[in-house]
Design a protein around this motif. Structure first.
Motif, PDB file in Angstrom:
ATOM      1  N   PRO A 218       0.829  -1.209   0.000  1.00 25.91           N
ATOM      2  CA  PRO A 218       0.000   0.000   0.000  1.00 25.91           C
ATOM      3  C   PRO A 218       0.864   1.262   0.000  1.00 25.91           C
ATOM      4  N   SER A 219       0.366   2.293  -0.625  1.00 31.44           N
ATOM      5  CA  SER A 219       1.128   3.543  -0.713  1.00 31.44           C
ATOM      6  C   SER A 219       1.356   4.161   0.663  1.00 31.44           C
ATOM      7  N   ASN A 220       0.503   3.838   1.631  1.00 30.31           N
ATOM      8  CA  ASN A 220       0.654   4.376   2.985  1.00 30.31           C
ATOM      9  C   ASN A 220       1.333   3.394   3.939  1.00 30.31           C
TER      10      ASN A 220
ATOM     11  N   THR B 249      -6.653  -6.300   2.030  1.00 30.82           N
ATOM     12  CA  THR B 249      -6.332  -5.969   0.642  1.00 30.82           C
ATOM     13  C   THR B 249      -5.576  -4.655   0.601  1.00 30.82           C
ATOM     14  N   THR B 250      -4.826  -4.477  -0.446  1.00 26.81           N
ATOM     15  CA  THR B 250      -4.084  -3.227  -0.620  1.00 26.81           C
ATOM     16  C   THR B 250      -5.039  -2.042  -0.626  1.00 26.81           C
ATOM     17  N   GLU B 251      -6.133  -2.180  -1.347  1.00 31.26           N
ATOM     18  CA  GLU B 251      -7.100  -1.078  -1.488  1.00 31.26           C
ATOM     19  C   GLU B 251      -7.702  -0.698  -0.139  1.00 31.26           C
ATOM     20  N   ARG B 252      -8.082  -1.692   0.645  1.00 33.95           N
ATOM     21  CA  ARG B 252      -8.694  -1.387   1.942  1.00 33.95           C
ATOM     22  C   ARG B 252      -7.687  -0.714   2.869  1.00 33.95           C
TER      23      ARG B 252
ATOM     24  N   GLU C 222      -5.113   1.103   2.026  1.00 27.62           N
ATOM     25  CA  GLU C 222      -4.862   2.467   1.554  1.00 27.62           C
ATOM     26  C   GLU C 222      -5.985   3.414   1.945  1.00 27.62           C
ATOM     27  N   LYS C 223      -7.201   2.898   2.015  1.00 30.01           N
ATOM     28  CA  LYS C 223      -8.343   3.753   2.357  1.00 30.01           C
ATOM     29  C   LYS C 223      -8.468   4.005   3.852  1.00 30.01           C
ATOM     30  N   GLY C 224      -8.155   2.991   4.666  1.00 27.50           N
ATOM     31  CA  GLY C 224      -8.415   3.157   6.093  1.00 27.50           C
ATOM     32  C   GLY C 224      -7.378   2.614   7.038  1.00 27.50           C
ATOM     33  N   GLY C 225      -6.225   2.170   6.506  1.00 24.49           N
ATOM     34  CA  GLY C 225      -5.165   1.661   7.365  1.00 24.49           C
ATOM     35  C   GLY C 225      -5.558   0.401   8.121  1.00 24.49           C
TER      36      GLY C 225
END
Length: 198
Positions: free
Chosen positions: A113-115, A177-180, A182-185
């Protein structure tokens, strides 16, 4: 009901990663105790670990080894499925620690994830090239007054209550998931798994 049935283990991994102390192998000695969990890609390609961590004397910042602390050293590392070689580590002195807690993400580089960066208070470790991998949490020389170290799991039978023995210091892990992430840590991942984010 069928949904309540335990999920069969895959290469020693379970749908919700759980930790056990290692006995009778290359890990562990009088000074060190290791908790291990096995992860498998069949459950997800990204694992999030969140936990409170003990205080330690950070020699890299000039703190002497004999300074008062809960533990001398801790680390979290990823290994191959046989525990023979290490893929990556982020030890206490190098880990991003926020309010006495840590967050680790284990994934492939292209799924990171980007974060998942120390700037965001997140430690990242590589999964490795195999379908399953081991994560090891090392505790070294806990203070006698610290009651939640891996060393408190004194015999194999105690592995049935690792979480209770370690309390807030138990390293809870979930697939995500990567997406989850990235959205909420980590909190978004824990909520999706039905776990508390306190």
């Amino acid at each position: 009901s069928p949904s309540d049935a335990p999920t069969p283990a895959v290469n020693g991994a379970t749908k919700t990663p759980s930790w056990t102390r290692q006995f009778g192998n290359q890990f562990g000695n009088p000074q060190n105790a290791y908790l291990a969990t096995t992860i498998a890609r069949s459950y997800g390609s990204l694992v999030v670990i969140h936990s409170r961590v003990p205080t330690f004397p950070n020699n890299r910042k000039g703190v002497p080894a004999y300074a008062k602390a809960q533990i001398r050293y801790w680390s979290i590392c990823t290994y191959d499925s046989g525990g023979n070689f290490v893929y990556g580590c982020a030890a206490d002195y190098a880990a991003a620690i926020r309010s006495h807690t840590i967050t680790y993400v284990v994934s492939d580089p292209d799924g990171r994830p980007s974060n998942a960066t120390t700037k965001h208070g997140v430690n990242w470790l590589p999964w490795g090239f195999q379908t399953s991998a081991q994560i090891l949490y090392r505790n070294m020389l806990p203070a006698k007054s610290f009651k939640h170290a891996a060393q408190r799991v004194r015999k194999p039978a105690d592995n049935s209550r690792v979480k209770k023995l370690m309390g807030r210091y138990y390293p809870t892990a979930v697939y995500c998931t990567t997406e989850r992430f990235e959205k909420g840590g980590w909190k978004a991942c824990f909520k999706a798994a039905g776990l508390s984010t306190r």
